[in-house]
Design a protein around this motif. Structure first.
Motif, mmCIF file in Angstrom:
data_model
loop_
_atom_site.group_PDB
_atom_site.id
_atom_site.type_symbol
_atom_site.label_atom_id
_atom_site.label_comp_id
_atom_site.label_asym_id
_atom_site.label_seq_id
_atom_site.Cartn_x
_atom_site.Cartn_y
_atom_site.Cartn_z
ATOM 1 N N VAL A 1 -37.901 84.978 -80.369
ATOM 2 C CA VAL A 1 -37.390 84.840 -81.738
ATOM 3 C C VAL A 1 -35.865 84.639 -81.672
ATOM 4 N N ALA A 2 -35.102 85.502 -82.303
ATOM 5 C CA ALA A 2 -33.658 85.230 -82.438
ATOM 6 C C ALA A 2 -32.929 85.307 -81.095
ATOM 7 N N ALA A 3 -33.008 86.462 -80.449
ATOM 8 C CA ALA A 3 -32.246 86.638 -79.207
ATOM 9 C C ALA A 3 -32.821 85.759 -78.094
ATOM 10 N N GLU B 1 -43.806 84.448 -75.220
ATOM 11 C CA GLU B 1 -43.855 85.111 -76.537
ATOM 12 C C GLU B 1 -45.297 85.536 -76.786
ATOM 13 N N ARG B 2 -45.477 86.823 -77.066
ATOM 14 C CA ARG B 2 -46.859 87.295 -77.227
ATOM 15 C C ARG B 2 -47.468 86.886 -78.566
ATOM 16 N N CYS C 1 -35.659 87.395 -91.400
ATOM 17 C CA CYS C 1 -34.914 87.886 -92.570
ATOM 18 C C CYS C 1 -35.402 87.234 -93.862
ATOM 19 N N VAL D 1 -45.875 89.501 -71.618
ATOM 20 C CA VAL D 1 -45.433 90.016 -70.318
ATOM 21 C C VAL D 1 -45.822 91.492 -70.268
ATOM 22 N N ARG E 1 -42.829 92.739 -90.242
ATOM 23 C CA ARG E 1 -41.911 92.481 -89.127
ATOM 24 C C ARG E 1 -41.885 91.002 -88.756
ATOM 25 N N TYR F 1 -32.973 98.787 -96.645
ATOM 26 C CA TYR F 1 -32.813 97.462 -97.253
ATOM 27 C C TYR F 1 -34.116 96.659 -97.279
ATOM 28 N N ASP G 1 -32.558 93.032 -80.841
ATOM 29 C CA ASP G 1 -32.868 94.295 -81.516
ATOM 30 C C ASP G 1 -33.253 95.437 -80.572
ATOM 31 N N LEU H 1 -29.714 93.749 -86.118
ATOM 32 C CA LEU H 1 -29.514 92.757 -87.172
ATOM 33 C C LEU H 1 -29.477 91.339 -86.593
ATOM 34 N N GLY H 2 -29.657 90.376 -87.504
ATOM 35 C CA GLY H 2 -29.877 88.996 -87.094
ATOM 36 C C GLY H 2 -28.726 88.332 -86.349
HETATM 37 P P1 FAD Z 1 -37.583 90.025 -82.760
HETATM 38 O O1 FAD Z 1 -37.333 89.136 -83.911
HETATM 39 O O2 FAD Z 1 -38.291 91.318 -82.998
HETATM 40 O O3 FAD Z 1 -38.365 89.220 -81.652
HETATM 41 C C1 FAD Z 1 -38.846 89.831 -80.490
HETATM 42 C C2 FAD Z 1 -40.059 89.068 -80.028
HETATM 43 O O4 FAD Z 1 -40.435 89.572 -78.754
HETATM 44 C C3 FAD Z 1 -41.271 89.247 -80.934
HETATM 45 O O5 FAD Z 1 -41.731 88.015 -81.413
HETATM 46 C C4 FAD Z 1 -42.309 89.905 -80.027
HETATM 47 O O6 FAD Z 1 -43.633 89.431 -80.269
HETATM 48 C C5 FAD Z 1 -41.828 89.482 -78.653
HETATM 49 N N1 FAD Z 1 -42.269 90.391 -77.580
HETATM 50 C C6 FAD Z 1 -42.098 91.739 -77.528
HETATM 51 N N2 FAD Z 1 -42.608 92.226 -76.387
HETATM 52 C C7 FAD Z 1 -43.122 91.176 -75.713
HETATM 53 C C8 FAD Z 1 -43.794 91.041 -74.467
HETATM 54 N N3 FAD Z 1 -44.024 92.091 -73.690
HETATM 55 N N4 FAD Z 1 -44.206 89.803 -74.066
HETATM 56 C C9 FAD Z 1 -43.948 88.713 -74.849
HETATM 57 N N5 FAD Z 1 -43.333 88.788 -76.041
HETATM 58 C C10 FAD Z 1 -42.902 90.003 -76.468
HETATM 59 N N6 FAD Z 1 -31.214 91.026 -90.221
HETATM 60 C C11 FAD Z 1 -30.068 90.693 -90.857
HETATM 61 O O7 FAD Z 1 -29.030 90.614 -90.205
HETATM 62 N N7 FAD Z 1 -30.066 90.421 -92.199
HETATM 63 C C12 FAD Z 1 -31.191 90.476 -92.953
HETATM 64 O O8 FAD Z 1 -31.170 90.210 -94.153
HETATM 65 C C13 FAD Z 1 -32.397 90.852 -92.316
HETATM 66 N N8 FAD Z 1 -33.544 90.937 -93.030
HETATM 67 C C14 FAD Z 1 -34.698 91.254 -92.380
HETATM 68 C C15 FAD Z 1 -35.867 91.344 -93.131
HETATM 69 C C16 FAD Z 1 -37.056 91.669 -92.507
HETATM 70 C C17 FAD Z 1 -38.301 91.780 -93.315
HETATM 71 C C18 FAD Z 1 -37.081 91.879 -91.098
HETATM 72 C C19 FAD Z 1 -38.374 92.214 -90.410
HETATM 73 C C20 FAD Z 1 -35.930 91.806 -90.350
HETATM 74 C C21 FAD Z 1 -34.725 91.486 -90.985
HETATM 75 N N9 FAD Z 1 -33.528 91.417 -90.272
HETATM 76 C C22 FAD Z 1 -32.367 91.106 -90.915
HETATM 77 C C23 FAD Z 1 -33.480 91.710 -88.832
HETATM 78 C C24 FAD Z 1 -33.569 90.444 -87.987
HETATM 79 O O9 FAD Z 1 -34.689 89.727 -88.370
HETATM 80 C C25 FAD Z 1 -33.643 90.841 -86.527
HETATM 81 O O10 FAD Z 1 -32.398 91.419 -86.186
HETATM 82 C C26 FAD Z 1 -33.946 89.709 -85.574
HETATM 83 O O11 FAD Z 1 -35.175 89.120 -85.856
HETATM 84 C C27 FAD Z 1 -33.986 90.253 -84.148
HETATM 85 O O12 FAD Z 1 -34.347 89.261 -83.267
HETATM 86 P P2 FAD Z 1 -34.873 89.632 -81.806
HETATM 87 O O13 FAD Z 1 -35.098 88.337 -81.123
HETATM 88 O O14 FAD Z 1 -33.972 90.608 -81.165
HETATM 89 O O15 FAD Z 1 -36.225 90.420 -82.024
#
Ligand code: FAD
Length: 443
Positions: free
Chosen positions: A9-11, A32-33, A42, A79, A132, A157, A280, A297-298
């Motif tokens: 996803v984001a990171a 990605e699972r 968001c 993974v 989520r 929020y 995250d 956060l995003g």
């Molecule tokens: P994630 O988006 O959680 O992605 C991690 C991914 O890793 C997931 O898809 C998961 O399936 C995958 N994964 C995990 N373990 C494994 C594994 N073992 N093997 C393969 N894949 C795996 N942030 C803001 O700054 N402003 C906002 O307004 C805001 N609103 C939000 C509203 C909602 C409803 C939600 C849920 C979040 C919101 N956020 C907001 C937070 C923001 O979406 C997150 O900070 C951001 O998505 C984090 O990205 P990430 O890549 O770290 O993690």
């Protein structure tokens, strides 16, 4: 060079794109699972509320588009293990059930967080949701269609955004919060009250100081049992917080910080050579307190991913840290904060002072001007800015929080803020913007 990214996803996707661009010869593979990659979580509440047309609109790039850019994306691949010494990960193909071992030179853990599900929320009852990812959103959307009474548990929020979205869909909404007020972790009490008032004006039945004990119903949920009685509901959304996904990190021998999230240095490197972490699931440095924090956060996730991507591909980039900036809208109200609240500053033993200014967000004589409240916090004596909180009745007006956020990163003072040459014209601000008025009272 083979770079493996866990989580798309984001990171994860920021890292993969950056690594591939920095080092086009590197082989970058993302596992990605789930079924979706590269989307804006968001935006989920706004699809539910009808402000965004579809969940598909949240997707920035599909796996096919990523593959066309030379990044190997494998969705529905989880993974399940890491052998950091051998430089391999174990991958389960969720479609076929087959397991393979994949080599890596650099590994990024970008596994995100999972919503907290208290024991009472671990249920097969239909109509009980967390939010989520896109499948959660699709499941919630399906439930909203047949529902009339919603109960949102959690006044953070995400809970507040969902309460508004569900009202927009015509449901009656009860919002339950265990703490004394909503937005309790974001704002000082004086401002929390304003948020609650706006929710109530929007038709949300807000009940604070209420603890959930269980759910009622057979097959489908019919209510939420609390220490203050039963709340009837045919739709329940649980938004009581998140916890970092760190199982893989633990398995790889990666050190976790005090916050429970993965500990990294400014290059997003963990204690295990060749293993990085971003997003995250990862701690960051708070630039005001110099402490390690977990603020998922995003922008932070995207930025950490970008930095990890450069470093994994052989570059040298550093994550500067965060200052705890957040913003959300609840009905007509915009709410923003950065740095520390007065309460947080005091809890950390800082000698802090706050001033409150209520004014209009642009020239008072202008027909569209609306009230805005700023609370600015600084260190006594030095005048170093510690934080700001804004609540404004034109929701975009609180985006001026960014001015303070930028100064906090540079250890700016109230004098620095007062001296800032801010933009002025009557449809945008007063000649002395409310931030300048607040800074004037502090320095
Ligand atoms: P994630 O988006 O959680 O992605 C991690 C991914 O890793 C997931 O898809 C998961 O399936 C995958 N994964 C995990 N373990 C494994 C594994 N073992 N093997 C393969 N894949 C795996 N942030 C803001 O700054 N402003 C906002 O307004 C805001 N609103 C939000 C509203 C909602 C409803 C939600 C849920 C979040 C919101 N956020 C907001 C937070 C923001 O979406 C997150 O900070 C951001 O998505 C984090 O990205 P990430 O890549 O770290 O993690």
């Amino acid at each position: 060079m083979r770079i493996v990214v866990v989580g798309g996803v984001a990171a994860g996707m920021s890292a993969a794109s950056r690594a591939q661009r920095f080092s086009p010869d590197a082989r970058v593979v993302v596992f990605e699972r789930g079924e979706y990659v590269s989307y804006g979580a968001c935006g989920l509440p706004y699809v539910i509320g009808g402000e965004v047309d579809s969940f598909g609109d949240l997707v920035a790039r599909t796996p096919e588009q990523m593959r066309a850019r030379g990044i190997g994306v494998r969705v529905r691949h989880e993974v399940t293990g890491v052998d950091a010494r051998a430089g391999t990960v174990t991958v389960l193909d969720r479609a076929s059930g087959r397991t393979t071992t994949e080599p890596f030179d650099r590994l990024l853990l970008a596994t995100g967080v999972s919503p907290v599900r208290p024991d009472w929320a671990r249920t097969d009852l239909e109509g009980v949701h967390v939010l989520r990812d896109i499948p959660d959103g699709e499941a919630l959307e399906a439930s909203v269609r047949g529902a009339r009474r919603a109960c949102v548990v959690g006044g953070g929020y995400i809970g507040l955004e969902l309460a508004e979205a569900l009202r927009a869909r015509g449901l009656s909404v009860v919002l339950l919060e265990k703490g004394p007020e909503v937005a309790g972790r974001m704002l000082d009490p004086q401002l929390q009250v304003q948020v609650r008032g706006e929710l109530e004006r929007g038709g949300v039945d807000v009940r604070c100081g209420v603890t959930v004990q269980g759910l009622t119903g057979r097959g489908r949920v019919t209510g939420v049992q609390t220490d203050a009685g039963l709340v009837r509901a045919d739709l329940v959304v649980v938004a009581v917080g998140v916890k970092p996904n760190v199982d893989l990190a633990r398995a790889a021998g990666v050190r976790l910080g005090k916050t429970g999230a993965v500990a990294v240095n400014a290059r997003q490197e963990t204690n295990v050579p060749g293993v990085y972490s971003a997003g995250d699931n990862t701690e960051s440095l708070h630039r005001v307190t110099r402490r390690r924090v977990h603020i998922p956060l995003g922008l932070t996730a995207n930025r950490m991913g970008r930095i990890a991507g450069v470093n994994m591909a052989g570059g040298d980039a550093r994550f500067p840290g965060v200052v705890g900036t957040g913003i959300f809208r609840t009905f007509g109200l915009g709410v923003a904060r950065t740095g520390l609240t007065q309460t947080e500053a005091q809890d950390l033993g800082l000698d802090a002072v706050s001033v409150d200014v209520t004014s209009t967000d642009h020239a008072g004589y202008h027909r569209t001007s609306r009230p805005i409240h700023v609370r600015l916090t600084a260190e006594k004596g030095s005048g170093r800015l510690l934080g700001a909180q804004l609540v404004g009745h034109n929701h975009l007006s609180v985006k001026r929080v960014d001015v303070v956020a930028a100064l906090l990163g540079r250890r700016g003072t109230a004098q620095d803020l007062f001296d800032a040459d801010l933009a002025y014209a009557p449809p945008f601000s007063g000649v002395w913007d409310v931030l300048l008025v607040a800074a004037d009272r502090l320095h």
